[in-house]
Each structure stands twice: as structure tokens, then as C-alpha cells.
Design a protein around this motif. Sequence first.
Motif, PDB file in Angstrom:
ATOM      1  N   ALA A 120      -5.222  14.684   5.095  1.00 39.25           N
ATOM      2  CA  ALA A 120      -6.497  14.012   4.846  1.00 39.25           C
ATOM      3  C   ALA A 120      -7.529  15.022   4.386  1.00 39.25           C
ATOM      4  O   ALA A 120      -7.517  16.188   4.807  1.00 39.25           O
ATOM      5  CB  ALA A 120      -6.984  13.325   6.110  1.00 39.25           C
ATOM      6  N   ARG A 154      -3.457   9.426   4.745  1.00 43.58           N
ATOM      7  CA  ARG A 154      -4.640  10.262   4.461  1.00 43.58           C
ATOM      8  C   ARG A 154      -5.924   9.541   4.837  1.00 43.58           C
ATOM      9  O   ARG A 154      -6.821  10.111   5.454  1.00 43.58           O
ATOM     10  CB  ARG A 154      -4.669  10.643   2.976  1.00 43.58           C
ATOM     11  N   ALA A 155      -6.019   8.265   4.471  1.00 45.05           N
ATOM     12  CA  ALA A 155      -7.252   7.507   4.685  1.00 45.05           C
ATOM     13  C   ALA A 155      -7.533   7.244   6.148  1.00 45.05           C
ATOM     14  O   ALA A 155      -8.697   7.031   6.531  1.00 45.05           O
ATOM     15  CB  ALA A 155      -7.182   6.178   3.929  1.00 45.05           C
ATOM     16  N   TYR A 203     -10.081   0.835   5.883  1.00 44.34           N
ATOM     17  CA  TYR A 203      -9.137   0.876   4.763  1.00 44.34           C
ATOM     18  C   TYR A 203      -8.728  -0.542   4.364  1.00 44.34           C
ATOM     19  O   TYR A 203      -8.710  -0.899   3.178  1.00 44.34           O
ATOM     20  CB  TYR A 203      -7.919   1.704   5.164  1.00 44.34           C
ATOM     21  N   CYS A 251       0.582  14.285   2.906  1.00 41.61           N
ATOM     22  CA  CYS A 251      -0.490  13.316   3.157  1.00 41.61           C
ATOM     23  C   CYS A 251      -1.630  13.893   3.998  1.00 41.61           C
ATOM     24  O   CYS A 251      -2.173  13.195   4.863  1.00 41.61           O
ATOM     25  CB  CYS A 251       0.079  12.078   3.830  1.00 41.61           C
ATOM     26  N   TYR A 281      -9.306  -2.995   0.974  1.00 43.58           N
ATOM     27  CA  TYR A 281      -8.176  -3.711   0.378  1.00 43.58           C
ATOM     28  C   TYR A 281      -8.494  -5.199   0.255  1.00 43.58           C
ATOM     29  O   TYR A 281      -8.295  -5.811  -0.805  1.00 43.58           O
ATOM     30  CB  TYR A 281      -6.943  -3.502   1.260  1.00 43.58           C
ATOM     31  N   ILE A 334       0.834  -1.195   0.000  1.00 44.32           N
ATOM     32  CA  ILE A 334       0.000   0.000   0.000  1.00 44.32           C
ATOM     33  C   ILE A 334       0.870   1.248   0.000  1.00 44.32           C
ATOM     34  O   ILE A 334       1.995   1.256   0.511  1.00 44.32           O
ATOM     35  CB  ILE A 334      -0.972   0.024   1.197  1.00 44.32           C
ATOM     36  N   ASP A 335       0.345   2.305  -0.574  1.00 42.67           N
ATOM     37  CA  ASP A 335       1.031   3.583  -0.642  1.00 42.67           C
ATOM     38  C   ASP A 335       0.941   4.278   0.714  1.00 42.67           C
ATOM     39  O   ASP A 335      -0.152   4.456   1.252  1.00 42.67           O
ATOM     40  CB  ASP A 335       0.405   4.457  -1.732  1.00 42.67           C
ATOM     41  N   GLU A 336       2.082   4.674   1.271  1.00 44.02           N
ATOM     42  CA  GLU A 336       2.087   5.206   2.629  1.00 44.02           C
ATOM     43  C   GLU A 336       1.323   6.520   2.755  1.00 44.02           C
ATOM     44  O   GLU A 336       0.563   6.717   3.710  1.00 44.02           O
ATOM     45  CB  GLU A 336       3.516   5.398   3.115  1.00 44.02           C
ATOM     46  N   ASN A 337       1.487   7.420   1.800  1.00 44.56           N
ATOM     47  CA  ASN A 337       0.764   8.691   1.883  1.00 44.56           C
ATOM     48  C   ASN A 337      -0.745   8.479   1.775  1.00 44.56           C
ATOM     49  O   ASN A 337      -1.530   9.111   2.490  1.00 44.56           O
ATOM     50  CB  ASN A 337       1.241   9.647   0.796  1.00 44.56           C
ATOM     51  N   GLU A 338      -1.136   7.564   0.908  1.00 43.56           N
ATOM     52  CA  GLU A 338      -2.564   7.249   0.766  1.00 43.56           C
ATOM     53  C   GLU A 338      -3.118   6.671   2.065  1.00 43.56           C
ATOM     54  O   GLU A 338      -4.212   7.025   2.518  1.00 43.56           O
ATOM     55  CB  GLU A 338      -2.759   6.256  -0.370  1.00 43.56           C
ATOM     56  N   PHE A 339      -2.356   5.772   2.665  1.00 41.53           N
ATOM     57  CA  PHE A 339      -2.758   5.152   3.922  1.00 41.53           C
ATOM     58  C   PHE A 339      -2.892   6.193   5.036  1.00 41.53           C
ATOM     59  O   PHE A 339      -3.863   6.180   5.796  1.00 41.53           O
ATOM     60  CB  PHE A 339      -1.723   4.077   4.285  1.00 41.53           C
TER      61      PHE A 339
END
Length: 510
Positions: free
Chosen positions: A501, A73-74, A171, A499, A175, A66-71
Motif C-alpha cells: 500500500a 493495497r487499498a 473501497y 501489493c 465501486y 475486482i483486482d486482488e492486488n489493487e484491493f
Amino acid sequence: MPVDPIRSVLIVGGGTAGWMTAAALAKIFGDQALDIRLVESEQIGTVGVGEATIPQILLFNRMLGIDENEFVRATQGTFKLGIEFVNWRREGHSYIHPFGSYGSDMDGVMFHHFWLHARQRGYEVDLPEFCLQIIAARQGKFLRPVPDARNSPLGHIAYAFQFDASLYAAYLRRYAEGRGVTRTEGRIANTRLDPETGHVQGVQLENGETIEADFFIDCSGFRGLLIEQALKTGYEDWSSWLPCNSALAVPSENTGPPSPYTRATARKAGWQWRIPLQHRTGNGHVYCSDHISDDEAANILLSNLDGPALRDPLQLRFTTGHRKKFWNKNVLAIGLSAGFMEPLESTSIHLIQSGIARLMTLFPDRAFNPVDIDEYNRLTLQEYDYVRDFLVLHYRQTERDDSEFWRYCRNLPLTDHLARKLALYQTNGRVSREKDELFNETSWLAVLDGQGVVPQGHHPLVTGLGDAEVDARLEQILGAVRASARQMPSHADFIANQCAAPADIQLFQA
């Protein structure tokens, strides 16, 4: 002997434990013929106390790809460089257990031995000044490690996350479902056992539906729906070592930029956590009900929030300890169904993660070989033992005698493992690490030094460099740490640029 592979796995319970397990199984088994199903009920709330993590979670997230910045933010996440302990050694004293090391080892000897030698000669700079994570945490700064700065402290920045556990579970649900995991909504009414083997054959939902599987993973929380209620596995009570048995949890409004560390503040009969997220601050009070009433505990919690509470506190009861078997027959317990130790060192989510990793190593076939099960239980118990001893160190090595609770904690029993750790450090400052022990030498050093344990001596090899050379190297390292901290952006700016949110993300409600 031919292998008869597992064809179906049923995960009982969602939350962080259930969806971490489902996501890992979905990723690792990929296109293999394994049916993965999770049953949970939206009517059953989850316990959101494990919102702070330790650096090992980076390995889990990277395994998932998983993308760390996406994680971040989510999950409304922030970054974490360590844990600040306030009032643990004595009231008014604080220290930080960092994720990074102190200084730089020299000639094969740990750095702190050279500092101890200098200290005994009158050197006045405290040990925490040599750790970049501590300096950055105090200054509210954060930066991921810089790949081309391997010879600088900036190239070795270990970190973890602080996030909303409910959003993390959501999240991971997205996935896992995106990779074939089937979710079933419903409450389990009955469990059916095989009359000959005692294995779980299936569960029946309140709507009458029956779900069968080869292998069951119990993520049902404290209830232990399968591991305890169905299989009567039994529970090992650790209250004699860790007497806290209650907690209150409440989110509050943010009143400033989030700090890049978690805070644990010792109170009259326990301690209070503070976990800053992007959209709120998580707070809780862990305490021993033998020494304080629920009402007084709630008053202490609510009167020590940075901002207004967002709801009434959620009451939790627990008994520290673990199941007598983490894996029993064809049921494996993960998360709170396996055991519980208060989140003083943010180990709750890590114990889920390590349980999953151990399962992958010892994943069974339909024969459920007892050798594999016994090895899983042995290794898991060993990990729990080591974590328990590290937590006991915080309570026992204190100067506090201002309440009945703290006087009791000063006399907590020592295990052989913890007694050996203390003896080694108290004599010549040696810090040892058992094979596969979660907390490394730096972690033990941080708490031993922070709690005021002073060694009588140091490693004899430090005298080989000569006092002038040792002093020069200390000053060089100190300068490098301070210069590195100056180059780091603020934690708030890093999040804003990398990142942040969205403002309309679902907020924590449980």
C-alpha cells in the motif's frame, strides 16, 4: 401470475455490511431498472471488529470482478493462512486452525485416520506438521496457489485476508457509486409504516427529506433501526451458549513484519485478538463483564499489545444471538442488525456475504411472497446455528479451570448437533459435515485436535494398507509439505512485490 418486479431498494446504513450489499446489488443487477440508494451518516461511527476473513471472501471479490492486488493495497491488507489459538486448551498451549487440509486422503478415507493409526503405534509427528498452511504461517511465509503445481501442496493454498474494514467499506463505496448507487448523507429520524400491511413505506431524515422504496435492507448495526425499532421483530439471546458480552478494540503500531495469520489468545475472562495489517495491528479484548471489570479488561488488552496503542480503546456492548426473523415483511437485516457472534473464527464479514448471496437467490418481487421469506429465514438460522456450535466447541472443550469464567465454560450446554459431532469424533475419529455447513471437516478436525479431544479409535479401513505402507506414505507427504514451505517467499516480501500500500493512504481512525 405476472411478476411485479422491485423497482427501488434502500439500504439503511453504510459500513462493511451496507457497502458490500450495495456493491453486490450494483454488480448483479447491472443495467436493469433497479434504483439502489444507501443512506448513512458520517456522525455515526462503524464497528471495525471484523477485519479478519475466511477464504469465502475470495468468491465475493471475484464476483465483483475486482483486482486482488489493487484491493489489498487499498485496504492496507495482508494475507491470512489461518487462526492461531493461544491458551485455549490450557495456558502455554497453542495450535493453528488452518485454511488448508492435512496431508492427503487415501483410498477414500480422510488422512487423519491414517495418522491416528500410526499415532497409536507410537508415531511421534504431530498432525499440524502435515499442513502446509500451518508450516508456512509459523515460518511467516505466503504464496498464492501455483496453477501448474496441482500435484503439489503449492497448488492447493487456500487463504483469506486481514484488512482495515473501514478502508474496505470505502473501497466498495467507490465501486458501488461508480455503478450507479446513490448515497444520501443524513440521519434517520422517523420510519413510516403502511397501516394495512405493516410494511415500511419510507424513512424521514432529520433534515425533513423522505425517502421511499419497495424493499429495505437494514445495515444499521446493533440498533436494528428498521428490523427492530420499526418492526419490533424480537431477538433470540444466545448468552447461555456464548457468555461474552463486551469488547474493547484498539489499533497499535506495528513492531515487525505482519504475520500471515490472525491470533486469538485466551485471557482470564475471554480472549484477545491480534490482526496484523500493513499500516498497523488491530487488537481487541472480547470478555464477559460478569467475570471481569471494564477497567481490568482494558488493562489486560493494553498490557499485551506488541506496540504502542494509537488511540484509546473503543468500548462495545453486545448480546450474542440473532433477530427472530432476519427478513420481516419488506425489511431484510444484514450484518450486525441481523445478529452477532463474536469474531473468534472471523465469521462476521462472511455472514454478511452469505446473507447477500441468499438474498440474490431468493430476491423478491413486490408481492413479497411469504414462502421466499420463510426459506431465507430458515437457511440463515441454520447457518447461525452451525457457526454458534463451532464457537462453543472452543470454549467447552478446554482443560482450563484457572478462573470462574473457564470453569463456567467447561459446562456450557451442548446442542444436539454439537453433541453428535463430539460423539462421532471421540469414538472413531469421524468428522461429518452437514449440507451447507460453513466449517468443513478440516476446520472441525483442527479445533477438535487442538482442544485436546482424542479419539478412541479410527476408521477400520486404514488397516488395509499395512503399517509399513502407511508409514511410508506419511513420510512422503511430510517431505512434500516441508519442501513446499521452503519454496515460499516471506509474507512481507510477497506483499512488497505484489501489493504494498502507498505510505500516504488514509489510516484507520474510528
